[in-house]
Design a protein around this motif. Structure first.
Motif, PDB file in Angstrom:
ATOM      1  N   GLY A 193      47.864 -13.795 -22.565  1.00  0.00           N
ATOM      2  CA  GLY A 193      49.251 -13.039 -22.485  1.00  0.00           C
ATOM      3  C   GLY A 193      49.183 -11.693 -22.869  1.00  0.00           C
ATOM      4  O   GLY A 193      49.875 -11.213 -21.966  1.00  0.00           O
ATOM      5  N   ASP A 194      48.232 -10.990 -22.921  1.00  0.00           N
ATOM      6  CA  ASP A 194      48.544  -9.630 -23.301  1.00  0.00           C
ATOM      7  C   ASP A 194      48.806  -8.316 -21.696  1.00  0.00           C
ATOM      8  O   ASP A 194      47.100  -9.419 -21.174  1.00  0.00           O
ATOM      9  CB  ASP A 194      47.639  -9.120 -24.126  1.00  0.00           C
ATOM     10  N   GLU A 195      49.142  -8.262 -21.016  1.00  0.00           N
ATOM     11  CA  GLU A 195      49.292  -7.430 -19.771  1.00  0.00           C
ATOM     12  C   GLU A 195      48.359  -6.010 -20.168  1.00  0.00           C
ATOM     13  O   GLU A 195      48.491  -5.231 -21.415  1.00  0.00           O
ATOM     14  CB  GLU A 195      50.773  -7.445 -19.744  1.00  0.00           C
TER      15      GLU A 195
ATOM     16  N   THR B 260      47.530  -4.678 -12.207  1.00  0.00           N
ATOM     17  CA  THR B 260      48.060  -5.438 -12.705  1.00  0.00           C
ATOM     18  C   THR B 260      46.744  -6.243 -13.294  1.00  0.00           C
ATOM     19  O   THR B 260      46.467  -7.283 -12.877  1.00  0.00           O
ATOM     20  CB  THR B 260      49.471  -5.946 -11.853  1.00  0.00           C
ATOM     21  N   GLY B 261      47.079  -6.687 -14.244  1.00  0.00           N
ATOM     22  CA  GLY B 261      46.658  -7.530 -15.182  1.00  0.00           C
ATOM     23  C   GLY B 261      46.270  -8.526 -17.026  1.00  0.00           C
ATOM     24  O   GLY B 261      48.282  -7.599 -17.260  1.00  0.00           O
ATOM     25  N   LYS B 262      46.261  -9.780 -16.467  1.00  0.00           N
ATOM     26  CA  LYS B 262      46.949 -10.625 -17.408  1.00  0.00           C
ATOM     27  C   LYS B 262      45.716 -11.242 -18.554  1.00  0.00           C
ATOM     28  O   LYS B 262      44.840 -11.954 -17.882  1.00  0.00           O
ATOM     29  CB  LYS B 262      47.999 -11.678 -16.858  1.00  0.00           C
ATOM     30  N   VAL B 263      45.768 -10.675 -19.759  1.00  0.00           N
ATOM     31  CA  VAL B 263      44.508 -11.906 -19.939  1.00  0.00           C
ATOM     32  C   VAL B 263      44.816 -13.124 -20.332  1.00  0.00           C
ATOM     33  O   VAL B 263      45.896 -13.093 -21.141  1.00  0.00           O
ATOM     34  CB  VAL B 263      44.563 -11.052 -22.310  1.00  0.00           C
ATOM     35  N   THR B 264      43.792 -13.873 -19.502  1.00  0.00           N
ATOM     36  CA  THR B 264      43.979 -15.382 -19.666  1.00  0.00           C
ATOM     37  C   THR B 264      43.140 -16.490 -20.476  1.00  0.00           C
ATOM     38  O   THR B 264      43.845 -17.839 -20.460  1.00  0.00           O
ATOM     39  CB  THR B 264      43.612 -15.797 -18.053  1.00  0.00           C
TER      40      THR B 264
ATOM     41  N   VAL C 174      40.785 -12.055 -17.695  1.00  0.00           N
ATOM     42  CA  VAL C 174      41.610 -11.165 -17.350  1.00  0.00           C
ATOM     43  C   VAL C 174      42.117 -11.489 -15.722  1.00  0.00           C
ATOM     44  O   VAL C 174      41.199 -11.869 -14.189  1.00  0.00           O
ATOM     45  CB  VAL C 174      41.863  -9.847 -17.445  1.00  0.00           C
ATOM     46  N   ARG C 175      43.238 -12.030 -15.118  1.00  0.00           N
ATOM     47  CA  ARG C 175      43.565 -12.107 -14.220  1.00  0.00           C
ATOM     48  C   ARG C 175      44.528 -10.907 -13.098  1.00  0.00           C
ATOM     49  O   ARG C 175      45.235 -10.645 -14.231  1.00  0.00           O
ATOM     50  CB  ARG C 175      44.493 -13.030 -13.979  1.00  0.00           C
TER      51      ARG C 175
ATOM     52  N   THR D 113      40.048 -13.070 -11.007  1.00  0.00           N
ATOM     53  CA  THR D 113      39.351 -13.278 -12.084  1.00  0.00           C
ATOM     54  C   THR D 113      38.520 -12.277 -12.984  1.00  0.00           C
ATOM     55  O   THR D 113      37.459 -13.091 -12.464  1.00  0.00           O
ATOM     56  CB  THR D 113      39.669 -14.509 -13.000  1.00  0.00           C
TER      57      THR D 113
END
Length: 141
Positions: free
Chosen positions: A4-6, A92-96, A105-106, A120
């Motif tokens: 969830g971390d961005e 941008t990226g988000k830890v999945t 990371v997405r 990804t």
């Protein structure tokens, strides 16, 4: 780091020089990446960035965030809207996922037309507190 971390966004100005240099560096001599007249003749408003340059920018985005000891393990991307000179692509990226010393990371790279790239990236993270080169060493996250 947790799911969830961005990652902070990275704005990349898309210049004619970046597009042409990326194509030449990756030995992609397709005219649509360096000749505006021929690109227009094929239906594009201008030259556009090739996938290898996009791939490199995605890799840079991830390693800029995780540091020089991080190692890309997998990069899976899909292109969408083209990057033309004058655009700005915002990555941008988000830890999945986080497991066994890796993070997934997405990543999305958007410009004025929409999503230029989605994908990804799996990155091996350096072991916390490791000294020396750290090559191949990963630890708990």
């Amino acid at each position: 780091m947790k799911v969830g971390d961005e990652l902070p966004p990275l704005e990349v100005p898309i210049t004619r020089t970046l597009i042409v240099a990326g194509a030449v560096a990756s030995r992609d001599y397709q005219d649509v990446h360096h000749d505006a007249v021929l690109a227009q003749g094929k239906g594009s408003p201008d030259i556009f960035m090739n996938i290898l340059t996009t791939n490199g920018l995605v890799g840079r985005y991830i390693t800029d965030h995780f540091g020089p000891e991080a190692r890309l393990r997998s990069v899976r991307i899909r292109l969408g809207a083209p990057n033309h000179p004058g655009d700005t692509m915002t990555l941008t990226g988000k830890v999945t996922a986080v497991a066994a010393g890796t993070a997934e990371v997405r990543v999305v790279g958007a410009n004025g037309l929409g999503h230029h790239v989605t994908g990804t990236v799996t990155v091996a993270l350096p072991r916390a507190g490791a000294s020396g080169s750290g090559a191949g060493e990963v630890g708990a996250v």
